[in-house]
Write a protein that holds these residues in place. Structure first.
Motif, PDB file in Angstrom:
ATOM      1  N   CYS A 182      47.740  38.697  25.486  1.00 22.48           N
ATOM      2  CA  CYS A 182      47.624  39.511  26.679  1.00 22.48           C
ATOM      3  C   CYS A 182      46.208  40.074  26.839  1.00 22.48           C
ATOM      4  O   CYS A 182      45.720  40.185  27.949  1.00 22.48           O
ATOM      5  N   HIS A 183      45.573  40.415  25.709  1.00 19.34           N
ATOM      6  CA  HIS A 183      44.228  40.991  25.794  1.00 19.34           C
ATOM      7  C   HIS A 183      43.202  39.962  26.264  1.00 19.34           C
ATOM      8  O   HIS A 183      42.304  40.300  27.034  1.00 19.34           O
ATOM      9  N   LYS A 184      43.346  38.716  25.823  1.00 16.32           N
ATOM     10  CA  LYS A 184      42.411  37.677  26.258  1.00 16.32           C
ATOM     11  C   LYS A 184      42.581  37.396  27.758  1.00 16.32           C
ATOM     12  O   LYS A 184      41.596  37.256  28.484  1.00 16.32           O
ATOM     13  N   LEU A 185      43.831  37.352  28.210  1.00 15.24           N
ATOM     14  CA  LEU A 185      44.085  37.121  29.633  1.00 15.24           C
ATOM     15  C   LEU A 185      43.553  38.285  30.460  1.00 15.24           C
ATOM     16  O   LEU A 185      42.948  38.074  31.513  1.00 15.24           O
ATOM     17  N   GLU A 186      43.738  39.506  29.980  1.00 12.47           N
ATOM     18  CA  GLU A 186      43.197  40.672  30.674  1.00 12.47           C
ATOM     19  C   GLU A 186      41.678  40.554  30.800  1.00 12.47           C
ATOM     20  O   GLU A 186      41.115  40.776  31.880  1.00 12.47           O
ATOM     21  N   LYS A 187      41.018  40.170  29.710  1.00 20.01           N
ATOM     22  CA  LYS A 187      39.561  40.018  29.723  1.00 20.01           C
ATOM     23  C   LYS A 187      39.137  38.956  30.746  1.00 20.01           C
ATOM     24  O   LYS A 187      38.211  39.170  31.531  1.00 20.01           O
ATOM     25  N   ASP A 188      39.837  37.822  30.762  1.00 21.62           N
ATOM     26  CA  ASP A 188      39.511  36.755  31.713  1.00 21.62           C
ATOM     27  C   ASP A 188      39.702  37.210  33.158  1.00 21.62           C
ATOM     28  O   ASP A 188      38.867  36.912  34.027  1.00 21.62           O
ATOM     29  N   LEU A 189      40.777  37.913  33.427  1.00 23.78           N
ATOM     30  CA  LEU A 189      41.037  38.393  34.790  1.00 23.78           C
ATOM     31  C   LEU A 189      39.982  39.410  35.219  1.00 23.78           C
ATOM     32  O   LEU A 189      39.482  39.358  36.345  1.00 23.78           O
ATOM     33  N   LYS A 190      39.626  40.326  34.315  1.00 29.13           N
ATOM     34  CA  LYS A 190      38.613  41.336  34.645  1.00 29.13           C
ATOM     35  C   LYS A 190      37.251  40.705  34.887  1.00 29.13           C
ATOM     36  O   LYS A 190      36.530  41.107  35.800  1.00 29.13           O
ATOM     37  N   GLU A 191      36.894  39.716  34.073  1.00 28.75           N
ATOM     38  CA  GLU A 191      35.593  39.045  34.248  1.00 28.75           C
ATOM     39  C   GLU A 191      35.491  38.366  35.606  1.00 28.75           C
ATOM     40  O   GLU A 191      34.416  38.281  36.179  1.00 28.75           O
ATOM     41  N   ARG A 192      36.608  37.905  36.110  1.00 28.68           N
ATOM     42  CA  ARG A 192      36.627  37.216  37.405  1.00 28.68           C
ATOM     43  C   ARG A 192      36.966  38.156  38.569  1.00 28.68           C
ATOM     44  O   ARG A 192      37.051  37.724  39.710  1.00 28.68           O
ATOM     45  N   SER A 193      37.201  39.428  38.239  1.00 33.38           N
ATOM     46  CA  SER A 193      37.559  40.458  39.228  1.00 33.38           C
ATOM     47  C   SER A 193      38.768  40.048  40.063  1.00 33.38           C
ATOM     48  O   SER A 193      38.766  40.124  41.289  1.00 33.38           O
TER      49      SER A 193
END
Length: 76
Positions: free
Chosen positions: A1-12
């Motif tokens: 979940c943390h990796k997916l959160e990071k990916d989503l945030k990086e792409r806004s």
């Protein structure tokens, strides 16, 4: 979940649909999704949604577990 959160945030972006993909030890494949009216991106929300999908499946012997975010919307 943390990796997916990071990916989503990086792409806004945030996801309106969260999908859990499960491959069991006998290689059978199951997929469960949930749609949200308000898009999510936080690991806490992703974990909560994916956990509820898994609880509905009962006891499974899993070989592989995946989490996917779709129906992405741009966040401010």
């Amino acid at each position: 979940c943390h990796k997916l959160e990071k990916d989503l945030k990086e792409r806004s972006v945030a996801a309106s649909v969260i999908t859990v993909k499960m491959k069991s030890t006998d290689f059978s494949l199951r997929q469960r999704s949930v749609s949200r009216p308000i898009p999510v991106y936080s690991a806490k929300d992703l974990y909560s949604l994916s956990s509820s999908l898994l609880q509905n499946e009962g006891h499974l012997k899993l070989r592989l577990l995946g989490l996917r975010a779709s129906s992405l919307q741009v966040t401010c």
